[in-house]
Design a protein around this motif. Structure first.
Motif, mmCIF file in Angstrom:
data_model
loop_
_atom_site.group_PDB
_atom_site.id
_atom_site.type_symbol
_atom_site.label_atom_id
_atom_site.label_comp_id
_atom_site.label_asym_id
_atom_site.label_seq_id
_atom_site.Cartn_x
_atom_site.Cartn_y
_atom_site.Cartn_z
ATOM 1 N N THR A 441 2.424 -20.208 20.807
ATOM 2 C CA THR A 441 3.607 -19.755 20.061
ATOM 3 C C THR A 441 4.507 -20.893 19.622
ATOM 4 O O THR A 441 5.379 -20.689 18.782
ATOM 5 C CB THR A 441 4.430 -18.774 20.907
ATOM 6 O OG1 THR A 441 4.860 -19.431 22.119
ATOM 7 C CG2 THR A 441 3.619 -17.545 21.261
ATOM 8 N N VAL A 442 4.306 -22.093 20.183
ATOM 9 C CA VAL A 442 5.175 -23.217 19.818
ATOM 10 C C VAL A 442 4.439 -24.541 19.635
ATOM 11 O O VAL A 442 4.827 -25.347 18.785
ATOM 12 C CB VAL A 442 6.314 -23.417 20.859
ATOM 13 C CG1 VAL A 442 7.392 -22.379 20.715
ATOM 14 C CG2 VAL A 442 5.774 -23.430 22.285
ATOM 15 N N TRP A 443 3.376 -24.786 20.393
ATOM 16 C CA TRP A 443 2.769 -26.119 20.391
ATOM 17 C C TRP A 443 1.347 -26.138 19.842
ATOM 18 O O TRP A 443 0.603 -27.084 20.065
ATOM 19 C CB TRP A 443 2.828 -26.732 21.798
ATOM 20 C CG TRP A 443 4.173 -27.360 22.096
ATOM 21 C CD1 TRP A 443 5.323 -27.213 21.378
ATOM 22 C CD2 TRP A 443 4.489 -28.224 23.186
ATOM 23 N NE1 TRP A 443 6.344 -27.929 21.958
ATOM 24 C CE2 TRP A 443 5.865 -28.558 23.073
ATOM 25 C CE3 TRP A 443 3.765 -28.738 24.257
ATOM 26 C CZ2 TRP A 443 6.519 -29.387 23.975
ATOM 27 C CZ3 TRP A 443 4.408 -29.559 25.165
ATOM 28 C CH2 TRP A 443 5.762 -29.889 25.029
ATOM 29 N N CYS A 447 -1.426 -23.523 13.514
ATOM 30 C CA CYS A 447 -0.930 -22.187 13.157
ATOM 31 C C CYS A 447 -0.238 -22.189 11.797
ATOM 32 O O CYS A 447 0.308 -23.194 11.363
ATOM 33 C CB CYS A 447 0.046 -21.696 14.221
ATOM 34 S SG CYS A 447 -0.702 -21.524 15.851
ATOM 35 N N CYS A 470 -1.524 -16.863 15.211
ATOM 36 C CA CYS A 470 -0.382 -17.571 15.800
ATOM 37 C C CYS A 470 0.625 -18.007 14.733
ATOM 38 O O CYS A 470 1.427 -18.914 14.965
ATOM 39 C CB CYS A 470 -0.837 -18.761 16.624
ATOM 40 S SG CYS A 470 -1.889 -19.948 15.740
ATOM 41 N N ARG A 473 3.754 -21.192 10.894
ATOM 42 C CA ARG A 473 3.594 -22.613 11.190
ATOM 43 C C ARG A 473 4.724 -23.068 12.101
ATOM 44 O O ARG A 473 5.883 -22.728 11.887
ATOM 45 C CB ARG A 473 3.617 -23.423 9.892
ATOM 46 C CG ARG A 473 3.271 -24.895 10.054
ATOM 47 C CD ARG A 473 3.220 -25.545 8.672
ATOM 48 N NE ARG A 473 2.605 -26.854 8.701
ATOM 49 C CZ ARG A 473 3.271 -28.002 8.776
ATOM 50 N NH1 ARG A 473 4.589 -27.986 8.832
ATOM 51 N NH2 ARG A 473 2.647 -29.155 8.775
ATOM 52 N N HIS A 474 4.365 -23.854 13.091
ATOM 53 C CA HIS A 474 5.367 -24.328 14.042
ATOM 54 C C HIS A 474 5.888 -25.687 13.565
ATOM 55 O O HIS A 474 5.223 -26.722 13.729
ATOM 56 C CB HIS A 474 4.757 -24.442 15.434
ATOM 57 C CG HIS A 474 4.069 -23.180 15.884
ATOM 58 N ND1 HIS A 474 4.544 -21.928 15.567
ATOM 59 C CD2 HIS A 474 2.939 -22.978 16.612
ATOM 60 C CE1 HIS A 474 3.752 -21.011 16.085
ATOM 61 N NE2 HIS A 474 2.762 -21.619 16.720
ATOM 62 N N ASN A 475 7.067 -25.663 12.957
ATOM 63 C CA ASN A 475 7.638 -26.917 12.440
ATOM 64 C C ASN A 475 8.153 -27.778 13.587
ATOM 65 O O ASN A 475 8.216 -27.345 14.746
ATOM 66 C CB ASN A 475 8.734 -26.609 11.413
ATOM 67 C CG ASN A 475 9.881 -25.812 12.012
ATOM 68 O OD1 ASN A 475 10.557 -26.259 12.934
ATOM 69 N ND2 ASN A 475 10.112 -24.616 11.486
ATOM 70 N N VAL A 478 10.857 -26.351 15.985
ATOM 71 C CA VAL A 478 10.385 -25.387 16.976
ATOM 72 C C VAL A 478 9.724 -26.114 18.138
ATOM 73 O O VAL A 478 9.950 -25.797 19.318
ATOM 74 C CB VAL A 478 9.411 -24.390 16.320
ATOM 75 C CG1 VAL A 478 8.709 -23.537 17.369
ATOM 76 C CG2 VAL A 478 10.145 -23.505 15.323
ATOM 77 N N ILE A 479 8.899 -27.087 17.816
ATOM 78 C CA ILE A 479 8.224 -27.877 18.854
ATOM 79 C C ILE A 479 9.246 -28.628 19.695
ATOM 80 O O ILE A 479 9.158 -28.660 20.936
ATOM 81 C CB ILE A 479 7.231 -28.853 18.191
ATOM 82 C CG1 ILE A 479 6.105 -28.063 17.513
ATOM 83 C CG2 ILE A 479 6.663 -29.837 19.201
ATOM 84 C CD1 ILE A 479 5.231 -28.894 16.600
ATOM 85 N N HIS A 482 11.322 -26.592 22.397
ATOM 86 C CA HIS A 482 10.628 -25.957 23.519
ATOM 87 C C HIS A 482 10.855 -26.749 24.804
ATOM 88 O O HIS A 482 10.628 -27.960 24.858
ATOM 89 C CB HIS A 482 9.134 -25.870 23.233
ATOM 90 C CG HIS A 482 8.363 -25.214 24.334
ATOM 91 N ND1 HIS A 482 8.617 -23.941 24.771
ATOM 92 C CD2 HIS A 482 7.331 -25.667 25.106
ATOM 93 C CE1 HIS A 482 7.786 -23.622 25.748
ATOM 94 N NE2 HIS A 482 6.999 -24.655 25.961
ATOM 95 N N ARG A 520 4.681 -33.959 13.658
ATOM 96 C CA ARG A 520 5.029 -32.856 14.568
ATOM 97 C C ARG A 520 4.633 -33.151 16.009
ATOM 98 O O ARG A 520 5.374 -32.804 16.952
ATOM 99 C CB ARG A 520 4.396 -31.558 14.079
ATOM 100 C CG ARG A 520 5.000 -31.022 12.788
ATOM 101 C CD ARG A 520 4.412 -29.670 12.419
ATOM 102 N NE ARG A 520 2.991 -29.750 12.157
ATOM 103 C CZ ARG A 520 2.116 -28.760 12.331
ATOM 104 N NH1 ARG A 520 2.550 -27.595 12.803
ATOM 105 N NH2 ARG A 520 0.845 -28.909 12.049
#
Length: 579
Positions: A441-443, A447, A470, A473-475, A478-479, A482, A520
């Protein structure tokens, strides 16, 4: 009139990534040249008249010594400072004077680089550092031109040299290299011991040169683990000399393989940069590629059209769970492979994710999909894997399902890798096991690219707009936001070893590898090195982080990594893109 028009040579960014534990800087300029004296030890015994210009070829077989690691770090510092540096015009307001005057040789110079280790320096550098080596370092840069990096191990010296290079820039007219930040004091060390990237080498192929480039980038941002997910259902590219048909028949192409020599070269390259390269051969699921060479070992192979009944992805296929032939195969596989990887790593990943019990209804050694029948067989299977791993002197790593779905009893040494959310990490530590974070969901870096499956006219509408499982996209924000310790009780924090970002390769190949990873992955690198919270216990500021991340992105690009931009240049120059 805009304030920037009055700015003299004043830096806006003290851009070390990941953020050091403590950092103080000044406003004096120092220049540095290739002929700076490099010295070891508190007594200042000279070991080199300048930065090395060529790799050190150790005569010692096996993993590099501390001296090899420091030599590599000095060589990389030489390249970063004088060959692949950059002019930071994009990090300063339009019209500002962000550089000193061109150096004619009379400006203040860095004259000495002192590398300090405790005790007998020669003895400390004569052997490889242990897997749990202290990575901390202290760095000082005085206004009179002396750099001192003090550390407990060669790995700390390597990190200190990486930070040193990030203090310096290339001059736009003279080509000289300067820092505007003297004096500098840094006290630094990591929060988590395991700071990694997991890269899928089965669904796509990345030659050694790509893996070397990834390792250079990992080292720059102080990540220290490179997890090679090297086999899966789609291909088996890992050459096993005692089982030659595995790669000969299981690889996507005959030349898309990793020979023992390739693997040793990649592991050695990583070790010289402070990055442990370790392998995962995922099993018992995700093993359809073994069928190409040994069809008698695999159940539910490539079932069509209903592959999704038996596997998470096509082709379906899982190692038989109660087969003496499978056990003999595993004996041969690990007897060949584990002694070869052992010199460069202390851990080995045996997989265990997404095992589909329905596949065992088609397994002639089991003929059941009943979990109560399968669970003791799975326990025996994994016990056998881990016995082989421990027998080679390695620590087993598994995916979370072996503990949380199959309820296996795992040894206290086993590291459990979570991927399905923060609650999984909390469940792992509550069970007393060491955990690695890295939730999809984050790493997960793959996705948000949409489904790689194609849909028939009959099914297309129900999957529209074709988001992957998933998404989004986890920008990087977001990463970066966490916290690996979120929802973990304080008395279990020590069980969280760190984590990994993951890049699965359904839609990644050589052409987009760099942009899928960077910058990222660097966001996670800072979380794992410095922690997700600041000294006040608050989430770290994106406003503060963005220009530093943009700067390390420029250093990656200058070093040949095709990293994505963080923001448009106007935002970086004017600092006006804030809400």
């Amino acid at each position: 009139m805009h304030l920037s028009h009055f700015l003299l040579f004043t830096p806006l960014v003290s851009a070390i990534w990941p953020l050091p534990r403590t950092l103080t800087t000044g406003t004096s300029t120092l220049w540095i040249s290739r002929n700076v004296a490099v010295k070891y030890g508190s007594a200042g015994a000279s070991i080199s008249s300048s930065f090395p210009a060529s790799p050190n070829i150790s005569s010692q077989a096996g993993p590099p010594t501390g001296a090899d690691i420091v030599h590599t770090a000095l060589l990389r510092a030489n390249n970063a400072l004088f060959k692949t540096n950059f002019v930071p015009w994009m990090l300063h307001p339009r019209g500002s004077v962000f550089e000193p005057g061109a150096d004619d040789g009379s400006g203040p110079q860095v004259t000495e680089l002192c590398l300090q280790l405790p005790g007998d320096t020669a003895a400390a550098l004569s052997t490889p550092p242990p897997p749990d080596a202290d990575e901390s370092y202290n760095l000082t840069l005085t206004v009179d031109g002396t750099v001192t990096i003090a550390a407990q191990t060669a790995l700390g010296l390597s990190h200190g040299l990486s930070s040193l290079t990030q203090l310096f820039y290339s001059h736009s007219s003279s080509g000289g290299v300067y820092t505007p930040l003297a004096p500098v004091t840094i006290v630094d060390g990591p929060v988590f011991p395991h700071r990694g990237l997991n890269l899928d080498l089965s669904r796509s192929y990345f030659p050694k040169e790509d893996l070397y480039r990834v390792l250079d980038a990992l080292s720059l941002v102080k990540m220290n683990r490179f997890h090679l997910h090297i086999t899966d259902s789609q291909s088996w590219p890992l050459v096993i000399p005692s089982l030659p048909d595995l790669a000969a028949k299981g690889a996507t192409r005959p030349d898309w393989v990793y020979t023992p020599e390739d693997l040793a070269a990649v592991q050695d390259y990583g070790a010289r940069r402070g990055v442990m390269v370790y392998l995962e051969t995922d099993m018992p699921g995700h093993t359809a590629s073994i069928y190409q060479a040994y069809p008698e070992l695999v159940a539910a192979y490539d079932v069509r059209p209903n592959w999704d009944t038996y596997a998470a992805e096509p082709p379906s296929g899982t190692l038989k769970l109660n087969s003496s032939k499978v056990e003999a195969f595993l004996d041969t596989l690990f007897a060949d492979l584990l002694p070869r990887v052992k010199p460069w790593t202390s851990i080995y990943h045996t997989g265990g994710d997404e095992v589909n019990e329905k596949a065992y209804g088609l397994d002639d050694s089991v003929k059941s999909s009943d979990k109560s029948v399968l669970q003791p067989l799975m326990q025996k299977f994994v016990d056998g894997l881990h016995k082989r791993v421990r027998g080679a002197g390695l620590t087993p790593v598994v995916w979370e399902e072996m503990l949380l779905v199959w309820n296996l009893t795992l040894g206290p040494d086993v590291i459990v890798q979570a991927w399905q959310g923060e609650t999984a990490v909390a469940a792992i530590t509550a069970a007393g096991h060491k955990a690695l974070v890295g939730s999809s969901t984050v790493w997960y870096l793959d996705c948000g690219h949409g489904q790689w499956l194609s849909f028939t006219p009959q099914t297309s509408a129900q999957f529209y707009p074709y988001a992957d499982y998933c998404s989004p996209r986890h920008n990087w924000k977001v990463i970066y936001a966490h916290d690996p310790l979120a929802h973990i009780p304080a008395d279990q924090h020590h069980l969280v070893q760190g984590g990994e970002v993951h890049l699965w390769a359904e839609q990644t190949d050589r052409q987009n590898l760099d942009t899928m990873l960077w910058p990222r992955a660097a966001a996670a690198a800072e979380v794992l090195w410095a922690g997700a919270k600041d000294e006040l216990g608050q989430n770290r500021s994106q406003v503060e982080a963005a220009p530093r991340l943009a700067e390390v992105r420029e250093r990656l690009v200058a070093g040949g990594v095709r990293a994505e931009p963080v923001q448009m240049v106007w935002c970086l120059r004017e600092r006006g893109c804030v809400l």
